[in-house]
Design a protein around this motif. Sequence first.
Motif, mmCIF file in Angstrom:
data_model
loop_
_atom_site.group_PDB
_atom_site.id
_atom_site.type_symbol
_atom_site.label_atom_id
_atom_site.label_comp_id
_atom_site.label_asym_id
_atom_site.label_seq_id
_atom_site.Cartn_x
_atom_site.Cartn_y
_atom_site.Cartn_z
ATOM 1 N N UNK A 91 0.831 -1.208 0.000
ATOM 2 C CA UNK A 91 0.000 0.000 0.000
ATOM 3 C C UNK A 91 0.865 1.257 0.000
ATOM 4 N N UNK A 92 1.977 1.244 0.698
ATOM 5 C CA UNK A 92 2.891 2.383 0.689
ATOM 6 C C UNK A 92 3.376 2.656 -0.731
ATOM 7 N N UNK A 93 3.788 1.599 -1.433
ATOM 8 C CA UNK A 93 4.263 1.774 -2.809
ATOM 9 C C UNK A 93 3.124 2.233 -3.725
ATOM 10 N N UNK A 94 1.929 1.753 -3.479
ATOM 11 C CA UNK A 94 0.756 2.168 -4.248
ATOM 12 C C UNK A 94 0.458 3.654 -4.027
ATOM 13 N N UNK A 95 0.560 4.100 -2.786
ATOM 14 C CA UNK A 95 0.312 5.506 -2.464
ATOM 15 C C UNK A 95 1.346 6.410 -3.135
ATOM 16 N N UNK A 96 2.617 6.021 -3.074
ATOM 17 C CA UNK A 96 3.680 6.817 -3.697
ATOM 18 C C UNK A 96 3.451 6.896 -5.208
#
Length: 152
Positions: A91-96
Amino acid sequence: MNHEYVHPFLESARIVIEQVAGVKPSAGEFGIKEITKQDEYLWIHIGLTGQMTGDIIYGLHETVALKMVSAMMGGYVLEELGEMGHSAISELSNMISGNASTMLYNKGVRVDITPPKIFSSTDGAAIEATKVLSIPLTMEGIGELDIQLLIA
């Protein structure tokens, strides 16, 4: 690779990591490198489609992932990543990536992202060795996140 395409990913990573983990990352030297298999390492792959095509690969050591997930969860310490940790890092990579694609859209570049896929060193040849533009981010007290861009 056009600087206009790289900057939104760097800026997005700084903003998102500061918001979700309370840490202000600092960028290291950009450079071309080859993705190589490393023990106890995670890679999160997100594809780019639209006016820009390519791949974004976020790479980090599992201990860094644990610290990042703990910071995202307000300091709750995880002993192992497991499904919840993998989900949080994805999710962190998706948000970035999503935030970067919005920044690109605002500059007139239409781009979409694919859902993140997470790979570990035990997944074998899940990610082929390729030369990429590497943008290392150091997060004090957490470690390094390597953003790797392969954009056509």
